[in-house]
Enzyme design. Structure first.
Site, PDB file in Angstrom:
ATOM      1  N   LYS A 207      49.648 -52.927  -8.510  1.00 20.17           N
ATOM      2  CA  LYS A 207      49.820 -51.596  -7.946  1.00 20.17           C
ATOM      3  C   LYS A 207      48.784 -51.449  -6.805  1.00 20.17           C
ATOM      4  O   LYS A 207      47.806 -51.761  -6.822  1.00 20.17           O
ATOM      5  CB  LYS A 207      49.490 -50.425  -9.026  1.00 20.17           C
ATOM      6  CG  LYS A 207      49.437 -49.215  -8.438  1.00 20.17           C
ATOM      7  CD  LYS A 207      49.192 -48.170  -9.514  1.00 20.17           C
ATOM      8  CE  LYS A 207      49.097 -46.678  -8.981  1.00 20.17           C
ATOM      9  NZ  LYS A 207      48.761 -45.629 -10.080  1.00 20.17           N
ATOM     10  N   LYS A 261      54.560 -51.844  -7.376  1.00 18.00           N
ATOM     11  CA  LYS A 261      54.309 -50.639  -7.007  1.00 18.00           C
ATOM     12  C   LYS A 261      53.336 -50.143  -5.780  1.00 18.00           C
ATOM     13  O   LYS A 261      52.463 -50.881  -5.604  1.00 18.00           O
ATOM     14  CB  LYS A 261      53.796 -49.474  -7.936  1.00 18.00           C
ATOM     15  CG  LYS A 261      53.862 -48.044  -7.946  1.00 18.00           C
ATOM     16  CD  LYS A 261      52.907 -47.484  -8.913  1.00 18.00           C
ATOM     17  CE  LYS A 261      52.868 -46.280  -8.773  1.00 18.00           C
ATOM     18  NZ  LYS A 261      51.941 -45.371  -9.557  1.00 18.00           N
TER      19      LYS A 261
HETATM   20  C1  PBG Z   1      48.787 -42.487 -11.391  1.00 21.29           C
HETATM   21  C2  PBG Z   1      49.810 -42.572 -10.874  1.00 21.29           C
HETATM   22  C3  PBG Z   1      50.479 -42.447  -9.610  1.00 21.29           C
HETATM   23  C4  PBG Z   1      51.751 -42.804  -9.650  1.00 21.29           C
HETATM   24  C5  PBG Z   1      52.158 -42.904 -11.013  1.00 21.29           C
HETATM   25  N1  PBG Z   1      50.920 -43.063 -11.798  1.00 21.29           N
HETATM   26  C6  PBG Z   1      49.554 -41.978  -8.444  1.00 21.29           C
HETATM   27  C7  PBG Z   1      48.300 -42.690  -8.059  1.00 21.29           C
HETATM   28  O1  PBG Z   1      48.031 -43.706  -8.468  1.00 21.29           O
HETATM   29  O2  PBG Z   1      47.480 -41.979  -7.432  1.00 21.29           O
HETATM   30  C8  PBG Z   1      52.511 -42.575  -8.367  1.00 21.29           C
HETATM   31  C9  PBG Z   1      53.934 -42.592  -8.642  1.00 21.29           C
HETATM   32  C10 PBG Z   1      54.690 -41.991  -7.405  1.00 21.29           C
HETATM   33  O3  PBG Z   1      54.034 -41.918  -6.240  1.00 21.29           O
HETATM   34  O4  PBG Z   1      55.786 -41.631  -7.482  1.00 21.29           O
HETATM   35  N2  PBG Z   1      47.867 -43.117 -12.272  1.00 21.29           N
END
Ligand code: PBG
Length: 335
Positions: A207, A261
């Site tokens: 991520k 991601k």
């Molecule tokens: C937070 C989380 C995020 C997303 C999924 N879980 C945002 C972040 O890490 O700030 C992003 C999902 C998206 O942008 O559609 N744990």
């Protein structure tokens, strides 16, 4: 594994005319190398019980927050459309946010109530959760913060408590999205001990610290809260080898599936993860990707066909499935 190009020399033109197999829809279908279907989708949904918050999210046109009964209806829609799984994200009452994030492991919190409601009404739809503290944290971070530092081991302890309560509530798949070190192993061990041996973990393994998450933070009400950025725990977009190390680590700690991601800007990582590990591999087509595509569609700048094209790209890059806000629209388009 990567397929080598045929070892024999390609026949010269006109013996080879590659357009022959593109001539009709039937021929194109017959030789399609990749298939996309509703069964490939996980549908992310935003849940709230804050009065007036169950509205469309301005930065995500076409996506709204649902009250729990709306989540149940969405899960029924998923079942009808052949979408196997939904993923729940809470928009928490700001009054319940604390620095200790205690609401995260409250069995009566929004997510846990929504899990139980969906499993009671539509048990055949798999329910995935988000395991991270940001919807409950006064400062918008995914972990516990002390003196501006995100604490790893204390966060893992809190996240494990949170995961256990979600499993207890009936979650089929836990989605740790926090990027702390050691969380998969800690969760897996706690799940085993508590008798939740069959709860799956889809680790947000690779991520990246991405600006593509902006609209999501609006959706869960974390936008105005975040102090600083998430770069000490989420990955540097410059890195590739590190993504492979993270995937290897999470699989060895007991993750059943892994995720890359964001999605489209990181298709190279998807391909490499699939080729190297051959584990169930998912991509998250995140909120900013949705917003860009939907924004351009709504303006009439691109046709709606970009939706299926973008999703097919994930399959072509080796992904087994995609978390996408387009899930119901795409499932309908696929018929
Ligand atoms: C937070 C989380 C995020 C997303 C999924 N879980 C945002 C972040 O890490 O700030 C992003 C999902 C998206 O942008 O559609 N744990």
């Amino acid at each position: 594994m990567t397929h080598p190009v045929a070892p024999f020399p390609a026949p010269p033109f006109p013996a080879q005319r590659l357009r022959r197999l593109r001539r009709t829809p039937a021929l194109r279908d017959l030789v399609a190398e990749t298939r996309l279907s509703a069964a490939d989708f996980i549908w992310p949904l935003f849940v709230t019980d804050v009065p007036g918050a169950d509205v469309e999210i301005a930065s995500m046109p076409g996506v709204k927050r649902h009250r729990i009964d709306g989540i149940v209806r969405a899960a029924e829609e998923a079942a009808t459309l052949g979408i196997p799984a939904i993923c729940l994200f809470p928009y928490t009452d700001p009054k319940l946010k604390t620095l200790g994030c205690e609401e995260a492991w409250n069995p009566e919190n929004l997510t846990n109530r929504a899990i139980r409601a969906v499993k009671a009404a539509v048990p055949e739809v798999a329910v995935m959760t988000d395991v991270a503290l940001d919807p409950y944290n006064l400062n918008g971070h995914d972990g516990l913060v002390k003196d501006g530092v995100i604490l790893n081991d204390e966060s893992v302890h809190a996240l494990t408590r949170m995961a256990l309560v979600q499993a207890e509530s009936g979650a089929d798949i836990l989605g740790p999205s926090d990027m702390m070190d050691g969380r998969i192993g800690a969760m897996r061990q706690a799940l085993e001990r508590a008798g939740h041996k069959d709860v799956a973990i889809l680790s947000y393994a690779a991520k990246y610290a991405s600006a593509f998450y902006g609209p999501f933070r609006d959706a869960v009400g974390a936008s105005g809260l975040l102090t600083g950025d998430k770069k000490t725990y989420q990955m540097n977009p410059a890195n590739r080898a590190e993504a492979l190390r993270l995937v290897a680590r999470d699989l060895s700690e007991g993750a059943d599936m892994v995720m890359v991601k964001p999605g489209m800007p990181y298709l190279d990582i998807c391909r490499e993860v699939k080729d190297r590990f051959d584990a169930p591999t998912f991509a998250y087509q995140v909120s900013g990707e949705y917003a860009m595509l939907m924004g351009a569609i709504r303006q009439g700048w691109v046709k709606e066909d970009v939706i299926l094209e973008s999703l097919m790209a994930f399959r072509r890059a080796g992904c087994d499935g995609i978390l996408t806000y387009f899930a119901p629209v795409a499932a309908r388009a696929l018929g």
